[in-house]
Design an enzyme around this catalytic site. Structure first.
Site, PDB file in Angstrom:
ATOM      1  N   ARG A  61       1.078  -0.813  -0.577  1.00 24.42           N
ATOM      2  CA  ARG A  61       0.084   0.188   0.350  1.00 24.42           C
ATOM      3  C   ARG A  61       0.966   1.247   0.126  1.00 24.42           C
ATOM      4  O   ARG A  61       1.470   1.574   0.126  1.00 24.42           O
ATOM      5  CB  ARG A  61      -0.883   0.029   1.254  1.00 24.42           C
ATOM      6  CG  ARG A  61      -1.907  -0.908   1.071  1.00 24.42           C
ATOM      7  CD  ARG A  61      -2.871  -0.574   0.101  1.00 24.42           C
ATOM      8  NE  ARG A  61      -4.107  -1.463   0.085  1.00 24.42           N
ATOM      9  CZ  ARG A  61      -4.451  -2.331  -0.916  1.00 24.42           C
ATOM     10  NH1 ARG A  61      -3.080  -2.636  -1.211  1.00 24.42           N
ATOM     11  NH2 ARG A  61      -5.376  -4.079  -0.295  1.00 24.42           N
ATOM     12  N   HIS A  72      -0.933   0.631  -9.710  1.00 27.61           N
ATOM     13  CA  HIS A  72      -1.624  -0.650  -8.607  1.00 27.61           C
ATOM     14  C   HIS A  72      -2.437  -1.325  -9.231  1.00 27.61           C
ATOM     15  O   HIS A  72      -3.588  -1.614 -10.038  1.00 27.61           O
ATOM     16  CB  HIS A  72      -3.000   0.384  -7.639  1.00 27.61           C
ATOM     17  CG  HIS A  72      -2.832  -0.706  -6.853  1.00 27.61           C
ATOM     18  ND1 HIS A  72      -3.935   0.156  -5.854  1.00 27.61           N
ATOM     19  CD2 HIS A  72      -3.390  -1.970  -6.451  1.00 27.61           C
ATOM     20  CE1 HIS A  72      -3.698  -0.911  -4.914  1.00 27.61           C
ATOM     21  NE2 HIS A  72      -3.430  -2.118  -4.566  1.00 27.61           N
TER      22      HIS A  72
HETATM   23  C1  GLV Z   1      -5.322  -4.954  -4.201  1.00 30.21           C
HETATM   24  O1  GLV Z   1      -4.584  -4.292  -3.677  1.00 30.21           O
HETATM   25  C2  GLV Z   1      -5.107  -5.435  -3.497  1.00 30.21           C
HETATM   26  O2  GLV Z   1      -5.628  -5.535  -2.858  1.00 30.21           O
HETATM   27  O3  GLV Z   1      -5.780  -6.668  -3.567  1.00 30.21           O
END
Ligand code: GLV
Length: 309
Positions: free
Chosen positions: A224, A272
Site C-alpha cells: 500500500r 496498482h
Molecule cells: C489489491 O491491492 C488487493 O488488496 O487485492
C-alpha cells in the site's frame, strides 16, 4: 437478503454480471442503481466512498473485493460489529509472485537503465547480476508474501522474510518482530513490501529503514502507498544509498501528475495492477460466504478486526 456492490471504478457492472452468471437467482445491485437498502445483507466493496456502508441497516457482512481491507478500517462510519471478509485466491497470490519476479529480473539485468539509455540513443553496457548471488527480503509473510518467498527460492534467489509473528517457510530465513528487523534489513539487497497496512506498519518504509539496508539496495512496494514515506524514498535515491525502486501503490491513486515519482529516473511505476481479483476465480468464495451468512455458518477468510488484516 441481497448483495450490493460498491466500487468507484468502471468494473462495477462486470462484477454484477459475474455474480449473476454464477448465481442467476441472486439479488445483486450496483450501489448506483435504485435498490432496497433494508434488504441488503452483504456489501461487496472495493475502495467504497466513505459513508456509503452506513446506509444499510441490515448489513451482516462487509466483503472486500481484494486481498486488502485497510480502506474499510479507514472509514470510521463503516459498521463495527459485523464481520469483514477478504479474498484469498490462488491467482491473486500467484499473479503477485509473478509480478515481483518480473520486477526483480528486469532490475538485475538492467532493463530499466537500458530503457532510459534507449530514449537518449546511448550505448552503455552495464554489469548484470546473477540470481544465485542476490538476497531478496520480503516484509510480510501472509498469503502473498509466503508464496512469493517460496517461488523466489525455487528460482534460485537467497530469500529471507520478516513478519510480525514467526513464520516457517522451506529454504527461507525468517525473522519476526521489531527486535530482528535490523538484522533482516542489513542483509537484504532487494526489499519487497507485502505487509498489510495497519497503524503499526504505516510509514514503515522510511529513512530509518532505508539507512539499515546495504548501499545499492532496491525497493519494491506492492502493498500500500501508506507504507511508504515518499520524501524519504526520494532522499535515499538521490543520495545514492538506494539504487532504485519499483512502486505499484501510492498515497493517492491515480498519482497526481505533479508528484515527483513520475519523473524520477530511478523509479519504475505501475498503476496498482500487480495482482487484481479475477471475478471468475473469486466469485465462488463470495457466493459461498453469502450462503454461509444466510445459514449462520462461520465465514471464509474473515479478517481479525483486532489485527486489522
Ligand atoms: C489489491 O491491492 C488487493 O488488496 O487485492
Amino acid at each position: 437478503m441481497g448483495i450490493v456492490i460498491i466500487r468507484q471504478d468502471e468494473k462495477i457492472d462486470s462484477w454484477k454480471d459475474a455474480i449473476t452468471r454464477f448465481d442467476p437467482n441472486s439479488k445483486v445491485y450496483s450501489y448506483l442503481e435504485e435498490h432496497p437498502g433494508d434488504e441488503i445483507s452483504m456489501a461487496l466493496i472495493w475502495k467504497h466512498p466513505k459513508g456509503s456502508l452506513a446506509k444499510y441497516p441490515n448489513l451482516k457482512c462487509i466483503a472486500s473485493a481484494g486481498a486488502g481491507v485497510d480502506y474499510i478500517f479507514a472509514d470510521s462510519t463503516a459498521p463495527k460489529n459485523i464481520p469483514i471478509t477478504r479474498l484469498v485466491d490462488p491467482y491473486l497470490t500467484s499473479d503477485m509472485s509473478e509480478h515481483v519476479l518480473a520486477v526483480i529480473l528486469s532490475e538485475l539485468k538492467n532493463f530499466n537503465t537500458y530503457k532510459l539509455n534507449q530514449t537518449k540513443s546511448y550505448w552503455k553496457p552495464k554489469d548484470y547480476r546473477r540470481i544465485k548471488d542476490v538476497t531478496v527480503g520480503i516484509m510480510g509473510l501472509g498469503e502473498l508474501g509466503a508464496l512469493t518467498a517460496a517461488d523466489l527460492t525455487r528460482v534460485g534467489f537467497q530469500v529471507q522474510g520478516w513478519s510480525r509473528s514467526q513464520k516457517s517457510i522451506s529454504n527461507v530465513k525468517t525473522f519476526s518482530g521489531t527486535d530482528s528487523l535490523s538484522e533482516f534489513l542489513n542483509s537484504t539487497e532487494i526489499l519487497v513490501c507485502l505487509l498489510p497496512l495497519t497503524p503499526a506498519t504505516e510509514g514503515i518504509l522510511n529513512a530509518s529503514l532505508f539507512r539499515q539496508l546495504p548501499k545499492g539496495a532496491y525497493i519494491i512496494n506492492v502493498a500500500r502507498g501508506g507504507h511508504l514515506t515518499d520524501a524519504d524514498l526520494i532522499a535515499y535515491l538521490d543520495n545514492d544509498h538506494l539504487s532504485g525502486a519499483c512502486l505499484d501503490v501510492y498515497h493517492q491513486e491515480p498519482l497526481p501528475e505533479e508528484h515527483p515519482f513520475w519523473q524520477h529516473p530511478k523509479i519504475l511505476m505501475t498503476p496498482h495492477y500487480a495482482s487484481v481479483s479475477d471475478t471468475n476465480s473469486v466469485i465462488p468464495q463470495i457466493l459461498e460466504n453469502y450462503k454461509r451468512l444466510q445459514n449462520g455458518k462461520p465465514l471464509l477468510n474473515e479478517v481479525d478486526r483486532k489485527n486489522g488484516y
